[in-house]
Design a protein around this motif. Structure first.
Motif, PDB file in Angstrom:
ATOM      1  N   PHE A  93       0.874  -1.352   0.049  1.00 38.07           N
ATOM      2  CA  PHE A  93       0.003   0.095   0.073  1.00 38.07           C
ATOM      3  C   PHE A  93       0.938   1.245   0.027  1.00 38.07           C
ATOM      4  O   PHE A  93       0.715   2.222  -0.761  1.00 38.07           O
TER       5      PHE A  93
ATOM      6  N   LEU B 243       2.768   1.551  -3.146  1.00 34.87           N
ATOM      7  CA  LEU B 243       1.775   2.122  -4.448  1.00 34.87           C
ATOM      8  C   LEU B 243       1.503   3.691  -4.207  1.00 34.87           C
ATOM      9  O   LEU B 243       1.517   4.480  -5.342  1.00 34.87           O
ATOM     10  N   ILE B 244       1.161   4.123  -3.164  1.00 42.53           N
ATOM     11  CA  ILE B 244       0.920   5.544  -2.883  1.00 42.53           C
ATOM     12  C   ILE B 244       2.038   6.226  -3.108  1.00 42.53           C
ATOM     13  O   ILE B 244       1.908   7.191  -3.752  1.00 42.53           O
TER      14      ILE B 244
ATOM     15  N   SER C  39       2.403   6.733  -6.949  1.00 40.41           N
ATOM     16  CA  SER C  39       1.589   7.264  -7.559  1.00 40.41           C
ATOM     17  C   SER C  39       1.584   8.770  -7.319  1.00 40.41           C
ATOM     18  O   SER C  39       1.288   9.607  -8.201  1.00 40.41           O
TER      19      SER C  39
END
Lengths: 287, 198
Positions: free
Chosen positions: B12, B15-16, B19
């Motif tokens: 998580f 990915l955060i 992005s």
């Protein structure tokens, strides 16, 4: 438990995928917006038909707006704000035009989208105001044939746009995608995606289901960040839902995360008008 | 079970972070390209002027002062046009220089038009009228482009100041971009009302 987890997932994903913002600028709901009440009912209908068929044959979105006054705003800013907010014209093609008249200020403006700046350069937009609009509706000089003025202006613009697109203005062998076709395609894609993911659920479990939910929810917005966040959130929620379900039900469950998150549709089936996502650069003329 | 949760959280976070970084980079690019667009529109006006001046000269040759004023103001803008858009994007002083040069040119062009309009034959000339429209259109495009450049800068600044961007930006050495305050007016969205009646 399965149903509950699914419901929570849907709810959370819908919330995440929601478009934010209300905006102060009003919507344009039709192609002919006669707030100043200058046109006859008959003219409004005829103009609407002409503009609708222009969109059908060329995809260009030409819209009329009349207002009593602009509340002190400069006409260029007023027109730009309205046109940009309505997103007239198709995304990528930017073939929108706003024909504006403000009664108290007695001023016309033709706002031209990026994509039509070649076909309708500023000088030509100015000419349309002089030769088509003010020729018949110029309150200073006493003429008030707004029906005639807008009809002539629309005819002239239709002719220019049609020539630019290489079609005749009233042609119906149209190729721009119509809203109803788009919806069918979207539904088919959604069905296929669901079927594919359904199979993957069985094979790979909750995380995949979460991803599916996130993608479907997030496809309602074009924002990359939202898509990525939704996918992540969907994954987490899907995984969590599975853990919770596993904990609650002895013996475990398999692939029950994820579902359709957020199925709200952003476009309507009806014939009501809505902007195609086009943008404007400030081209056009007023007078 | 704990291992799975930890793995999940790490994924998580990764990915955060990715992005978020990508978004910051994209917004950074937007700022640069929006300043490039400002220069495009300035260039467009720059290119339009000789024709306009020639047309007016055809009827009003004696108005030498206003012609030389326009020529001088135009060459100042020419200097500003040679700047790199990315340098412009982060430098309030350069932006101010550009804005002032552009503003001076707008003023002197305004004088040129006013002079021209005192010659009825010129005023009635169709070619001149179209050039006037083109000039007004270009001024509008410049204003719109400037407003968008400021708006893009604000978006970028927001992304490097809000969480999680602020952490990533600090790590990657990305900073807020400054902009010249006077341009803010162009980036504000006015309140539009269709139903107002005086």
């Amino acid at each position: 438990m399965k149903t509950f987890a699914r419901a929570i997932t849907s709810l959370l994903l819908t919330v995440l995928a929601c478009r934010a913002f209300a905006s102060d600028t009003p919507e344009l709901h039709a192609r002919v917006n006669d707030y100043a009440d200058l046109l006859t009912e008959d003219a409004r209908h005829r103009l609407d038909e002409t503009l609708a068929s222009l969109e059908q044959s060329t995809s260009a979105q030409v819209v009329i707006l009349t207002v009593h006054d602009m509340g002190g705003l400069d006409i260029k800013r007023f027109a730009m704000t309205v046109a940009e907010h309505a997103k007239l014209g198709q995304k990528g093609k930017d073939n929108g035009v706003l024909i504006l008249y403000a009664a108290t200020e007695d001023r016309y403006r033709i706002e031209v989208g990026y994509g039509l700046e070649g076909a309708i350069p500023d000088g030509k937009a100015g000419s349309i105001i002089h030769e088509q609009l003010r020729a018949k509706a110029d309150p200073k000089t006493g003429t008030r044939d707004f029906d005639g003025a807008f009809t002539d202006a629309v005819a002239k613009i239709s002719q220019i746009v049609a020539t630019e697109s290489g079609v005749s203005p009233t042609s119906t062998d149209a190729h721009p995608p119509r809203e109803s076709d788009g919806m069918i395609i979207m539904l088919l894609i959604a069905f296929v995606i669901t079927a594919v993911f359904g199979i993957m659920h069985i094979l790979l479990g909750a995380a995949v289901g979460g991803i599916e939910g996130g993608l479907i929810a997030a496809s309602q917005t074009a924002d990359q960040t939202i898509i990525i966040l939704c996918v992540i959130a969907g994954t987490i929620i899907g995984a969590l839902a599975r853990f919770i379900a596993e904990a609650m039900l002895e013996g475990g469950t398999d692939g029950d995360g994820g579902s359709f998150g957020g199925s709200s549709s952003s476009s309507s089936f009806s014939d009501s008008f809505s902007g195609g996502g086009g943008s404007f650069g400030g081209g056009g003329a007023d007078g | 079970m704990v291992k799975n949760i930890v793995l999940g959280i790490l994924t998580f976070v990764a990915l955060i972070t990715l992005s978020s970084y990508n978004k910051i980079v994209a917004l950074d690019e937007n700022v640069d390209s929006s300043w490039s667009e400002v220069q495009n529109q300035l260039k467009r006006r720059y290119d339009l002027i000789p024709n306009l001046v020639q047309t007016v000269k055809g009827y009003a040759e004696h108005e030498r002062d206003v012609f030389s004023e326009v020529t001088m103001a135009r060459s100042m803008v020419g200097q500003a046009l040679k700047l790199d858009a990315s340098k412009l994007a982060d430098n309030a002083a350069l932006q101010k220089q550009l804005l002032e040069a552009s503003g001076n040119l707008t003023t002197s062009l305004g004088r040129l038009i006013a002079v021209a309009e005192s010659y009825p034959e010129l005023k009635a000339n169709e070619n001149f009228r179209q050039l006037q429209d083109e000039l007004a259109g270009t001024e509008n495009r410049i204003a719109v482009a400037r407003g968008r450049a400021i708006s893009m800068t604000m978006d970028y600044n927001r992304s490097v100041r809000q969480v999680p961007g602020v952490l990533i930006a600090a790590f990657a050495g990305l900073e807020k971009k400054e902009y010249y305050e006077a341009d803010q007016e162009e980036s504000r969205v006015p309140v539009v009302n269709f139903d107002s009646k005086r």
